[in-house]
Design a protein around this motif. Structure first.
Motif, PDB file in Angstrom:
ATOM      1  N   TYR A 216       0.834  -1.202   0.000  1.00 57.98           N
ATOM      2  CA  TYR A 216       0.000   0.000   0.000  1.00 57.98           C
ATOM      3  C   TYR A 216       0.872   1.258   0.000  1.00 57.98           C
ATOM      4  CZ  TYR A 216      -3.483   3.473   1.112  1.00 57.98           C
ATOM      5  OH  TYR A 216      -4.288   4.584   1.066  1.00 57.98           O
ATOM      6  N   ALA A 217       1.958   1.238   0.763  1.00 51.16           N
ATOM      7  CA  ALA A 217       2.864   2.387   0.779  1.00 51.16           C
ATOM      8  C   ALA A 217       3.444   2.613  -0.617  1.00 51.16           C
ATOM      9  CB  ALA A 217       3.977   2.162   1.796  1.00 51.16           C
ATOM     10  N   ARG A 218       3.724   1.543  -1.336  1.00 51.19           N
ATOM     11  CA  ARG A 218       4.224   1.643  -2.715  1.00 51.19           C
ATOM     12  C   ARG A 218       3.170   2.276  -3.616  1.00 51.19           C
ATOM     13  NH1 ARG A 218       3.509  -1.955  -7.106  1.00 51.19           N
ATOM     14  NH2 ARG A 218       5.121  -1.768  -8.716  1.00 51.19           N
ATOM     15  N   PHE A 219       1.925   1.808  -3.469  1.00 52.03           N
ATOM     16  CA  PHE A 219       0.828   2.394  -4.246  1.00 52.03           C
ATOM     17  C   PHE A 219       0.713   3.890  -3.966  1.00 52.03           C
ATOM     18  CE2 PHE A 219      -3.501   3.909  -3.463  1.00 52.03           C
ATOM     19  CZ  PHE A 219      -3.987   3.975  -4.757  1.00 52.03           C
ATOM     20  N   ALA A 220       0.787   4.273  -2.694  1.00 49.62           N
ATOM     21  CA  ALA A 220       0.666   5.683  -2.323  1.00 49.62           C
ATOM     22  C   ALA A 220       1.819   6.503  -2.893  1.00 49.62           C
ATOM     23  CB  ALA A 220       0.620   5.814  -0.795  1.00 49.62           C
ATOM     24  N   ALA A 221       3.028   5.937  -2.886  1.00 43.20           N
ATOM     25  CA  ALA A 221       4.191   6.655  -3.400  1.00 43.20           C
ATOM     26  C   ALA A 221       4.091   6.878  -4.902  1.00 43.20           C
ATOM     27  CB  ALA A 221       5.464   5.873  -3.066  1.00 43.20           C
ATOM     28  N   VAL A 222       3.648   5.863  -5.648  1.00 42.35           N
ATOM     29  CA  VAL A 222       3.497   5.997  -7.105  1.00 42.35           C
ATOM     30  C   VAL A 222       2.422   7.028  -7.433  1.00 42.35           C
ATOM     31  CG1 VAL A 222       2.837   4.795  -9.225  1.00 42.35           C
ATOM     32  CG2 VAL A 222       4.332   3.675  -7.566  1.00 42.35           C
ATOM     33  N   ALA A 223       1.313   6.983  -6.696  1.00 44.85           N
ATOM     34  CA  ALA A 223       0.243   7.960  -6.918  1.00 44.85           C
ATOM     35  C   ALA A 223       0.733   9.370  -6.620  1.00 44.85           C
ATOM     36  CB  ALA A 223      -0.964   7.613  -6.049  1.00 44.85           C
ATOM     37  N   ALA A 224       1.529   9.532  -5.567  1.00 45.16           N
ATOM     38  CA  ALA A 224       2.060  10.846  -5.219  1.00 45.16           C
ATOM     39  C   ALA A 224       2.997  11.356  -6.303  1.00 45.16           C
ATOM     40  CB  ALA A 224       2.784  10.767  -3.874  1.00 45.16           C
ATOM     41  N   ASP A 225       3.790  10.461  -6.900  1.00 41.35           N
ATOM     42  CA  ASP A 225       4.686  10.860  -7.984  1.00 41.35           C
ATOM     43  C   ASP A 225       3.898  11.357  -9.191  1.00 41.35           C
ATOM     44  OD1 ASP A 225       7.117  10.506  -6.809  1.00 41.35           O
ATOM     45  OD2 ASP A 225       7.396   8.445  -7.504  1.00 41.35           O
ATOM     46  N   GLU A 226       2.782  10.698  -9.492  1.00 38.80           N
ATOM     47  CA  GLU A 226       1.961  11.119 -10.623  1.00 38.80           C
ATOM     48  C   GLU A 226       1.404  12.518 -10.402  1.00 38.80           C
ATOM     49  OE1 GLU A 226      -1.061   8.365 -11.684  1.00 38.80           O
ATOM     50  OE2 GLU A 226       0.351   6.855 -12.405  1.00 38.80           O
ATOM     51  N   VAL A 227       0.921  12.756  -9.188  1.00 39.31           N
ATOM     52  CA  VAL A 227       0.369  14.082  -8.875  1.00 39.31           C
ATOM     53  C   VAL A 227       1.460  15.145  -8.931  1.00 39.31           C
ATOM     54  CG1 VAL A 227      -0.727  15.476  -7.086  1.00 39.31           C
ATOM     55  CG2 VAL A 227      -1.506  13.136  -7.486  1.00 39.31           C
ATOM     56  N   ALA A 228       2.642  14.820  -8.374  1.00 41.44           N
ATOM     57  CA  ALA A 228       3.744  15.788  -8.359  1.00 41.44           C
ATOM     58  C   ALA A 228       4.241  16.101  -9.759  1.00 41.44           C
ATOM     59  CB  ALA A 228       4.891  15.239  -7.503  1.00 41.44           C
ATOM     60  N   SER A 229       4.115  15.134 -10.678  1.00 45.24           N
ATOM     61  CA  SER A 229       4.575  15.341 -12.049  1.00 45.24           C
ATOM     62  C   SER A 229       3.564  16.091 -12.896  1.00 45.24           C
ATOM     63  CB  SER A 229       4.881  13.985 -12.702  1.00 45.24           C
ATOM     64  OG  SER A 229       5.881  13.301 -11.970  1.00 45.24           O
ATOM     65  N   GLY A 230       2.382  16.349 -12.333  1.00 47.46           N
ATOM     66  CA  GLY A 230       1.353  17.055 -13.077  1.00 47.46           C
ATOM     67  C   GLY A 230       0.705  16.197 -14.131  1.00 47.46           C
ATOM     68  N   LEU A 231       0.826  14.862 -13.972  1.00 44.37           N
ATOM     69  CA  LEU A 231       0.237  13.944 -14.940  1.00 44.37           C
ATOM     70  C   LEU A 231      -1.065  13.393 -14.389  1.00 44.37           C
ATOM     71  CD1 LEU A 231       3.480  11.993 -15.883  1.00 44.37           C
ATOM     72  CD2 LEU A 231       2.369  13.808 -17.179  1.00 44.37           C
ATOM     73  N   PRO A 232      -2.011  13.046 -15.249  1.00 40.71           N
ATOM     74  CA  PRO A 232      -3.272  12.475 -14.774  1.00 40.71           C
ATOM     75  C   PRO A 232      -3.028  11.154 -14.082  1.00 40.71           C
ATOM     76  CG  PRO A 232      -3.079  12.246 -17.165  1.00 40.71           C
ATOM     77  CD  PRO A 232      -1.971  13.164 -16.725  1.00 40.71           C
ATOM     78  N   VAL A 233      -3.665  10.950 -12.945  1.00 43.35           N
ATOM     79  CA  VAL A 233      -3.489   9.726 -12.187  1.00 43.35           C
ATOM     80  C   VAL A 233      -4.105   8.568 -12.949  1.00 43.35           C
ATOM     81  CG1 VAL A 233      -3.991   8.547 -10.022  1.00 43.35           C
ATOM     82  CG2 VAL A 233      -3.490  10.989 -10.029  1.00 43.35           C
ATOM     83  N   SER A 234      -3.280   7.547 -13.224  1.00 47.05           N
ATOM     84  CA  SER A 234      -3.727   6.433 -14.055  1.00 47.05           C
ATOM     85  C   SER A 234      -4.074   5.202 -13.255  1.00 47.05           C
ATOM     86  CB  SER A 234      -2.626   6.063 -15.060  1.00 47.05           C
ATOM     87  OG  SER A 234      -1.455   5.637 -14.357  1.00 47.05           O
ATOM     88  N   ILE A 235      -4.120   5.326 -11.920  1.00 53.54           N
ATOM     89  CA  ILE A 235      -4.356   4.166 -11.072  1.00 53.54           C
ATOM     90  C   ILE A 235      -5.855   3.926 -10.954  1.00 53.54           C
ATOM     91  CG2 ILE A 235      -4.015   3.176  -8.791  1.00 53.54           C
ATOM     92  CD1 ILE A 235      -1.609   4.989  -8.518  1.00 53.54           C
ATOM     93  N   SER A 236      -6.307   2.772 -11.344  1.00 61.47           N
ATOM     94  CA  SER A 236      -7.710   2.406 -11.221  1.00 61.47           C
ATOM     95  C   SER A 236      -7.837   1.137 -10.416  1.00 61.47           C
ATOM     96  CB  SER A 236      -8.335   2.197 -12.609  1.00 61.47           C
ATOM     97  OG  SER A 236      -7.715   1.109 -13.279  1.00 61.47           O
ATOM     98  N   LEU A 237      -9.046   0.864  -9.909  1.00 58.65           N
ATOM     99  CA  LEU A 237      -9.242  -0.283  -9.036  1.00 58.65           C
ATOM    100  C   LEU A 237      -9.060  -1.597  -9.759  1.00 58.65           C
ATOM    101  CD1 LEU A 237     -12.351   0.942  -7.048  1.00 58.65           C
ATOM    102  CD2 LEU A 237      -9.937   1.358  -6.625  1.00 58.65           C
ATOM    103  N   SER A 238      -9.226  -1.615 -11.073  1.00 59.82           N
ATOM    104  CA  SER A 238      -9.166  -2.862 -11.819  1.00 59.82           C
ATOM    105  C   SER A 238      -7.788  -3.178 -12.359  1.00 59.82           C
ATOM    106  CB  SER A 238     -10.143  -2.816 -13.003  1.00 59.82           C
ATOM    107  OG  SER A 238      -9.803  -1.752 -13.881  1.00 59.82           O
ATOM    108  N   ARG A 239      -6.833  -2.295 -12.145  1.00 64.29           N
ATOM    109  CA  ARG A 239      -5.506  -2.514 -12.698  1.00 64.29           C
ATOM    110  C   ARG A 239      -4.568  -3.018 -11.631  1.00 64.29           C
ATOM    111  NH1 ARG A 239      -3.999   2.781 -16.048  1.00 64.29           N
ATOM    112  NH2 ARG A 239      -2.288   1.437 -16.699  1.00 64.29           N
ATOM    113  N   SER A 240      -3.628  -3.846 -12.046  1.00 70.82           N
ATOM    114  CA  SER A 240      -2.686  -4.435 -11.097  1.00 70.82           C
ATOM    115  C   SER A 240      -1.584  -3.451 -10.787  1.00 70.82           C
ATOM    116  CB  SER A 240      -2.080  -5.720 -11.690  1.00 70.82           C
ATOM    117  OG  SER A 240      -1.265  -5.413 -12.795  1.00 70.82           O
ATOM    118  N   ASP A 241      -0.795  -3.778  -9.752  1.00 66.06           N
ATOM    119  CA  ASP A 241       0.301  -2.906  -9.380  1.00 66.06           C
ATOM    120  C   ASP A 241       1.358  -2.823 -10.477  1.00 66.06           C
ATOM    121  OD1 ASP A 241      -0.775  -2.217  -7.025  1.00 66.06           O
ATOM    122  OD2 ASP A 241       0.494  -3.470  -5.771  1.00 66.06           O
TER     123      ASP A 241
END
Length: 250
Positions: A216-241
């Protein structure tokens, strides 16, 4: 000092790192189980007839140290995941992770201090009933209520990371096996095999719990990187890590 270490830099991003952690943990459990199995060979060489370091049920043993360290690491990983989510713009830190961290820490203290045994005796004496056997059912029920309520809420939070959710379900399965072994439902006569099964399942369950919090910490870190990069968050519930990667804007 141009680039300071960030909180998310503490979280491994490669699955291989988590696989190595899990394999190292399984190897440690195997070594501890083997040491207990061969403890009888060393008993004649001792003065008190026991080898405390290898006794899976004994206080202050290597197995207890391993479980305490694993649970404390799980609590730390939960705190890191919460802190990353809290610092991510537009995301509220899930407070269930704070409750989880506190619960894992209490479980760690219980592992080395046997608080559940004291609770068992207190309830048995206070009610005048042990319900089943030596009263172990008292702490089983208490743990069951707390962990079930917390687990259901955690599953909802961890649903965004399938690997974390699966690890959490595996934790519940191993804990259930450990309880069944403790209450002699799997092996009628408590002996070496029952102790090895119970303690082994408990240690592997703790290891799966650490993986769940780490994923979960890994998921949170990747999501934070996407937000910091100004890119649309691509993480969805149906996609794997494996698909947790920044999505380039068209």
């Amino acid at each position: 000092m141009d680039q300071q270490l960030r909180l998310i830099d503490l979280v491994p991003r490669r699955r291989g790192a988590f696989a190595l952690l899990f394999l190292a943990g399984l190897a440690a459990v195997g070594v501890l189980e083997t040491c207990y199995k061969w403890m009888s060979v060393l008993v004649p060489m001792t003065t008190d007839g026991r080898v405390a370091a290898f006794d899976l049920e004994g206080e202050g043993s290597l197995a207890v140290w391993f479980s305490c360290a694993t649970l404390e690491s799980a609590a730390l990983a939960a705190l890191v995941g919460w802190a990353i989510r809290r610092r991510t713009p537009g995301v509220r830190g899930p407070h269930v992770l704070l409750a989880a961290a506190a619960c894992w820490l209490v479980m760690s203290i219980d592992e080395c201090g046997s608080l559940h045994e004291a609770f068992k005796e207190m309830m048995s004496r206070g009610t005048g009933h042990r319900l089943h056997g030596d009263g172990t059912i008292w702490w089983v029920l208490a743990y069951g209520v707390v962990l079930s309520a917390l687990g259901c809420r955690l599953v909802w939070e961890l649903r965004s990371s399938p690997a974390a959710a699966i690890s959490l379900f595996a934790t519940g399965g191993f804990y259930a096996l450990a309880v069944l072994a403790e209450m002699a439902f799997l092996i009628p006569n408590k002996g070496e095999s029952e102790i090895m099964l119970e303690e082994g399942c408990e240690m592997v369950g703790n290891l799966c719990l650490l993986l769940a919090m780490g994923f979960y910490a890994r998921f949170a870190a990747v999501a934070a990187d996407e937000v910091a990069s100004g890119l649309p968050v691509s993480i969805s519930l149906s996609r794997s890590d494996a698909d947790l990667r920044p999505a380039r804007a068209a």
